[in-house]
Scaffold this motif. Structure first.
Motif, PDB file in Angstrom:
ATOM      1  N   THR A 126      -2.393  -0.295  -4.884  1.00 55.80           N
ATOM      2  CA  THR A 126      -2.990  -0.542  -6.203  1.00 55.80           C
ATOM      3  C   THR A 126      -4.214   0.264  -6.242  1.00 55.80           C
ATOM      4  O   THR A 126      -4.905   0.572  -5.425  1.00 55.80           O
ATOM      5  CB  THR A 126      -2.999  -1.979  -6.300  1.00 55.80           C
ATOM      6  OG1 THR A 126      -3.937  -2.195  -7.636  1.00 55.80           O
ATOM      7  CG2 THR A 126      -4.229  -2.515  -5.346  1.00 55.80           C
ATOM      8  N   GLU A 136       4.489   3.454  -5.903  1.00 57.88           N
ATOM      9  CA  GLU A 136       5.159   2.325  -5.014  1.00 57.88           C
ATOM     10  C   GLU A 136       4.026   1.105  -5.445  1.00 57.88           C
ATOM     11  O   GLU A 136       3.038   0.688  -4.567  1.00 57.88           O
ATOM     12  CB  GLU A 136       4.327   2.808  -3.480  1.00 57.88           C
ATOM     13  CG  GLU A 136       5.186   4.144  -3.075  1.00 57.88           C
ATOM     14  CD  GLU A 136       6.464   3.734  -2.104  1.00 57.88           C
ATOM     15  OE1 GLU A 136       6.742   2.595  -1.860  1.00 57.88           O
ATOM     16  OE2 GLU A 136       6.954   4.752  -1.513  1.00 57.88           O
ATOM     17  N   PRO A 137       4.432   0.399  -6.253  1.00 59.88           N
ATOM     18  CA  PRO A 137       3.496  -0.627  -6.814  1.00 59.88           C
ATOM     19  C   PRO A 137       3.527  -1.913  -5.924  1.00 59.88           C
ATOM     20  O   PRO A 137       2.579  -2.884  -5.873  1.00 59.88           O
ATOM     21  CB  PRO A 137       4.143  -0.999  -8.171  1.00 59.88           C
ATOM     22  CG  PRO A 137       5.378  -0.520  -8.029  1.00 59.88           C
ATOM     23  CD  PRO A 137       5.362   0.793  -7.342  1.00 59.88           C
ATOM     24  N   ASN A 138       4.604  -1.918  -5.011  1.00 63.23           N
ATOM     25  CA  ASN A 138       4.569  -2.942  -4.066  1.00 63.23           C
ATOM     26  C   ASN A 138       3.796  -2.802  -2.592  1.00 63.23           C
ATOM     27  O   ASN A 138       3.312  -3.801  -2.090  1.00 63.23           O
ATOM     28  CB  ASN A 138       5.941  -3.395  -3.573  1.00 63.23           C
ATOM     29  CG  ASN A 138       6.913  -3.829  -4.629  1.00 63.23           C
ATOM     30  OD1 ASN A 138       6.358  -4.601  -5.691  1.00 63.23           O
ATOM     31  ND2 ASN A 138       8.120  -3.661  -4.756  1.00 63.23           N
ATOM     32  N   ARG A 139       3.229  -1.632  -2.655  1.00 65.69           N
ATOM     33  CA  ARG A 139       2.430  -1.232  -1.525  1.00 65.69           C
ATOM     34  C   ARG A 139       0.986  -0.792  -1.857  1.00 65.69           C
ATOM     35  O   ARG A 139       0.052  -1.248  -1.140  1.00 65.69           O
ATOM     36  CB  ARG A 139       2.983   0.196  -0.892  1.00 65.69           C
ATOM     37  CG  ARG A 139       4.416  -0.280  -0.323  1.00 65.69           C
ATOM     38  CD  ARG A 139       5.065   1.032   0.356  1.00 65.69           C
ATOM     39  NE  ARG A 139       4.104   1.299   1.563  1.00 65.69           N
ATOM     40  CZ  ARG A 139       4.174   2.503   2.134  1.00 65.69           C
ATOM     41  NH1 ARG A 139       5.074   3.391   1.912  1.00 65.69           N
ATOM     42  NH2 ARG A 139       3.584   2.661   3.290  1.00 65.69           N
ATOM     43  N   ARG A 192      -1.489  -5.854  -0.949  1.00 64.43           N
ATOM     44  CA  ARG A 192      -1.214  -4.311  -1.412  1.00 64.43           C
ATOM     45  C   ARG A 192      -2.522  -3.615  -0.815  1.00 64.43           C
ATOM     46  O   ARG A 192      -3.511  -4.174  -0.823  1.00 64.43           O
ATOM     47  CB  ARG A 192      -1.162  -3.917  -2.710  1.00 64.43           C
ATOM     48  CG  ARG A 192       0.385  -4.642  -3.322  1.00 64.43           C
ATOM     49  CD  ARG A 192       0.466  -4.297  -4.592  1.00 64.43           C
ATOM     50  NE  ARG A 192      -0.415  -5.029  -5.521  1.00 64.43           N
ATOM     51  CZ  ARG A 192      -0.705  -4.823  -6.741  1.00 64.43           C
ATOM     52  NH1 ARG A 192      -0.126  -3.818  -7.567  1.00 64.43           N
ATOM     53  NH2 ARG A 192      -1.486  -5.577  -7.719  1.00 64.43           N
TER      54      ARG A 192
END
Length: 85
Positions: free
Chosen positions: A43, A38-41, A54
């Motif tokens: 890190t 889930e790279p948009n949510r 994020r």
């Protein structure tokens, strides 16, 4: 647990079988998997500049000598926020 700051701490009770280096590797892999899925949510990158918008999965707290705020602790910040479960 909300930290009384900007963080949320997830505490998972584990039976103490692994040594600290193994725990840190597991936690880093777990954090990176979340970030990859889930790279948009999420890190796993410590850099504040690279985590804008994020949630940072802080696997670095899982190391001998690392600290975290205890439940019901008052933070030394304006308004005296409290870490609560």
């Amino acid at each position: 647990m909300v930290s009384g700051g900007k963080g949320i701490h997830v505490v998972v009770p584990l039976k103490p079988k692994a040594e600290w280096p193994e725990v840190k590797i597991f936690c880093e892999d777990f954090a990176q998997t979340m970030a990859d899925e889930e790279p948009n949510r999420f890190t796993a990158n410590l850099s504040k500049a690279k985590r804008t918008g994020r949630l940072f999965i802080d696997y670095l707290r899982n190391e001998r000598g690392s600290t975290a705020i205890c439940p019901w602790s008052v933070r030394s910040r304006e308004g005296a926020p409290v870490a609560v479960p």
